[in-house]
Structures are given as C-alpha cells and as structure tokens.
Design a protein around this motif. Structure first.
Motif, PDB file in Angstrom:
ATOM      1  N   ILE A 125      31.399  21.962  37.215  1.00  0.00           N
ATOM      2  CA  ILE A 125      30.033  22.160  37.669  1.00  0.00           C
ATOM      3  C   ILE A 125      29.247  22.896  36.595  1.00  0.00           C
ATOM      4  N   ALA A 126      28.075  22.412  36.288  1.00  0.00           N
ATOM      5  CA  ALA A 126      27.216  23.095  35.321  1.00  0.00           C
ATOM      6  C   ALA A 126      26.876  24.480  35.847  1.00  0.00           C
ATOM      7  N   PRO A 127      26.701  25.461  34.969  1.00  0.00           N
ATOM      8  CA  PRO A 127      26.411  26.826  35.429  1.00  0.00           C
ATOM      9  C   PRO A 127      25.246  26.916  36.398  1.00  0.00           C
ATOM     10  N   ALA A 128      24.169  26.183  36.144  1.00  0.00           N
ATOM     11  CA  ALA A 128      23.008  26.247  37.036  1.00  0.00           C
ATOM     12  C   ALA A 128      23.346  25.723  38.427  1.00  0.00           C
ATOM     13  N   LEU A 163      28.608  38.880  31.102  1.00  0.00           N
ATOM     14  CA  LEU A 163      29.034  38.590  32.468  1.00  0.00           C
ATOM     15  C   LEU A 163      27.825  38.428  33.386  1.00  0.00           C
ATOM     16  N   VAL A 164      26.859  39.310  33.257  1.00  0.00           N
ATOM     17  CA  VAL A 164      25.648  39.211  34.071  1.00  0.00           C
ATOM     18  C   VAL A 164      24.923  37.896  33.774  1.00  0.00           C
ATOM     19  N   ALA A 165      24.874  37.527  32.500  1.00  0.00           N
ATOM     20  CA  ALA A 165      24.214  36.275  32.115  1.00  0.00           C
ATOM     21  C   ALA A 165      24.941  35.070  32.708  1.00  0.00           C
ATOM     22  N   ILE A 166      26.270  35.108  32.686  1.00  0.00           N
ATOM     23  CA  ILE A 166      27.048  34.024  33.303  1.00  0.00           C
ATOM     24  C   ILE A 166      26.730  33.963  34.793  1.00  0.00           C
ATOM     25  N   GLY A 167      26.630  35.145  35.416  1.00  0.00           N
ATOM     26  CA  GLY A 167      26.310  35.194  36.836  1.00  0.00           C
ATOM     27  C   GLY A 167      24.951  34.624  37.161  1.00  0.00           C
ATOM     28  N   HIS A 168      24.025  34.698  36.212  1.00  0.00           N
ATOM     29  CA  HIS A 168      22.692  34.120  36.398  1.00  0.00           C
ATOM     30  C   HIS A 168      22.701  32.605  36.215  1.00  0.00           C
ATOM     31  N   GLY A 169      23.845  32.059  35.786  1.00  0.00           N
ATOM     32  CA  GLY A 169      23.931  30.617  35.597  1.00  0.00           C
ATOM     33  C   GLY A 169      23.439  30.140  34.249  1.00  0.00           C
ATOM     34  N   TRP A 170      23.338  31.035  33.264  1.00  0.00           N
ATOM     35  CA  TRP A 170      22.858  30.632  31.946  1.00  0.00           C
ATOM     36  C   TRP A 170      23.952  29.922  31.168  1.00  0.00           C
TER      37      TRP A 170
END
Length: 218
Positions: A125-128, A163-170
């Motif tokens: 699944i794409a991050p977004a 990690l926060v950026a990954i959590g934002h779906g970037w």
C-alpha cells in the motif's frame, strides 16, 4: 525467484492465482492451503517468501493465520486479499502484521507487482493510502500509551522526525524535500527507524506512530 504460498478456501480462486503465477518467470508457487490453520502449518514447512492470504475463510480466518505466522518470527511476508477497499478486515490484517493488502479484483500486473514489493521488504500500500486507511479506522486504535516506549527513546532526533514523517504518509521523496535531505539519506534513515522500532515495513511504522500519538487523523 519468489516463492509463493496461495491461501484461499475457493479451489477455483487458487487455480486462477496458480495459473497467473506459474506463467510469470520470477514467481514460483510452492504450495496451497484452503484455510488459516493449514496456512500456518504450510508456511512453517515451506517457508515461502510471500503468503498470498485470503481474509475470509471458514474456521481460522486469514487475519488470525497472519497473526500466528508473524508471531512465529519466520521470514515469510503476508499479502492479504480482500473484497472491499478500506474495510475493517483490511485494518485488522495490517494490525496483525500483514505487509499490505490488495483487492481480489486487482489486475494481474498489480498482483504481481504487489508480490514483488512484499518480497523485497516494501509495503504494497502506498504511504498515502496507508494513512487514509488508518484515518478511516482511527476510532479502533488505542489511546495514548500508558508510558514512554523504549523503542522511541532509542531513536535519534532526526530518526524521530523521520518516523513522524512516515506516520504522516509522506513518501521518501516528500520527506527529502521537506527535511532538505537527499533521498538516499532518507532511505538510510527509514531503514534504521524500522529496525529500531521493530517494524517489518512502513505500514507497521505508521501504526507505531499512531499508537504513540506521534500523528493523528486529519
């Protein structure tokens, strides 16, 4: 060559997947299973790279089978197949440790690409889309953690930002642009973050970020 175990309670569905995968030069079907309990046993015996797992099956379903396979600590990664996009089954499958999910009516090239991605250690699944999935089911997630998580303490300040950026779906490209880093540097940081928090892939890292309250639904 990517080895695949096909798990589905419908013989014709398994046959269709087998025909597709056997016609592809870089996938090899090493076995089939018709229910979750059999899937767990066959995964232990065959150690496939990828388990193509149906969600809804009689007896032990695909979610419980996924949970048991992941808890066993083997190398096999799980690609779930579901009928409905963004349903509670997909959410539960990801929480159980699946590396992603695809719709059963996905095009053959999408299924093959998904299998390759999972085998390579990436999330299908794409991050977004992962973010959208978790946003849709945020009410099912736990509240704030009871105490500090030692895995978070192990991260450097930069790794926590990642990690926060990954959590934002970037994506890696978006992270690189926003944090003014090269994509290769971001990729290295992402790998370290996944290793330190014990996440099998980006999907699990997003869930980890949600559980710790580092990111919240929009």
């Amino acid at each position: 060559m990517i080895t695949v175990l096909i798990v589905d309670d419908q013989p014709l569905q398994r046959l269709g997947f087998r025909m597709l995968l056997e016609s592809n030069p870089d996938t090899d079907v090493v076995g089939e299973a018709g229910n979750g309990a059999e899937a767990v046993r066959r995964t232990t015996d065959l150690r496939p790279d990828v388990v193509l797992m149906d969600v809804r099956m009689p007896g032990m379903d695909g979610i419980e089978a996924t949970r048991r396979i992941v808890e066993a600590g083997g190398r096999s990664r799980i690609l779930m197949l579901t009928t409905f996009d963004l349903d509670e089954y997909a959410h539960a499958a990801l929480r159980a440790g699946a590396s992603g999910f695809l719709l059963k009516d996905a095009h053959p090239e999408e299924l093959l690409a998904g299998i390759r991605a999972v085998a390579a250690g990436d999330a299908v699944i794409a991050p977004a889309l992962t973010r959208r999935l978790l946003d849709a089911f945020a009410p099912h997630l736990g509240g704030s953690p009871a105490g500090p998580d030692p895995r978070l303490a192990a991260l450097t300040e930069r790794e926590r930002e990642i990690l926060v950026a990954i959590g934002h779906g970037w994506t890696n490209g978006e992270i690189a642009e926003r944090l003014v880093l090269s994509e290769s540097t971001v990729k290295t940081h992402v790998g370290r973050v996944l290793a330190k928090v014990g996440a099998r892939d980006r999907i699990q890292a997003v869930i980890f970020a949600y559980d710790l309250g580092l990111t919240r639904p929009r």
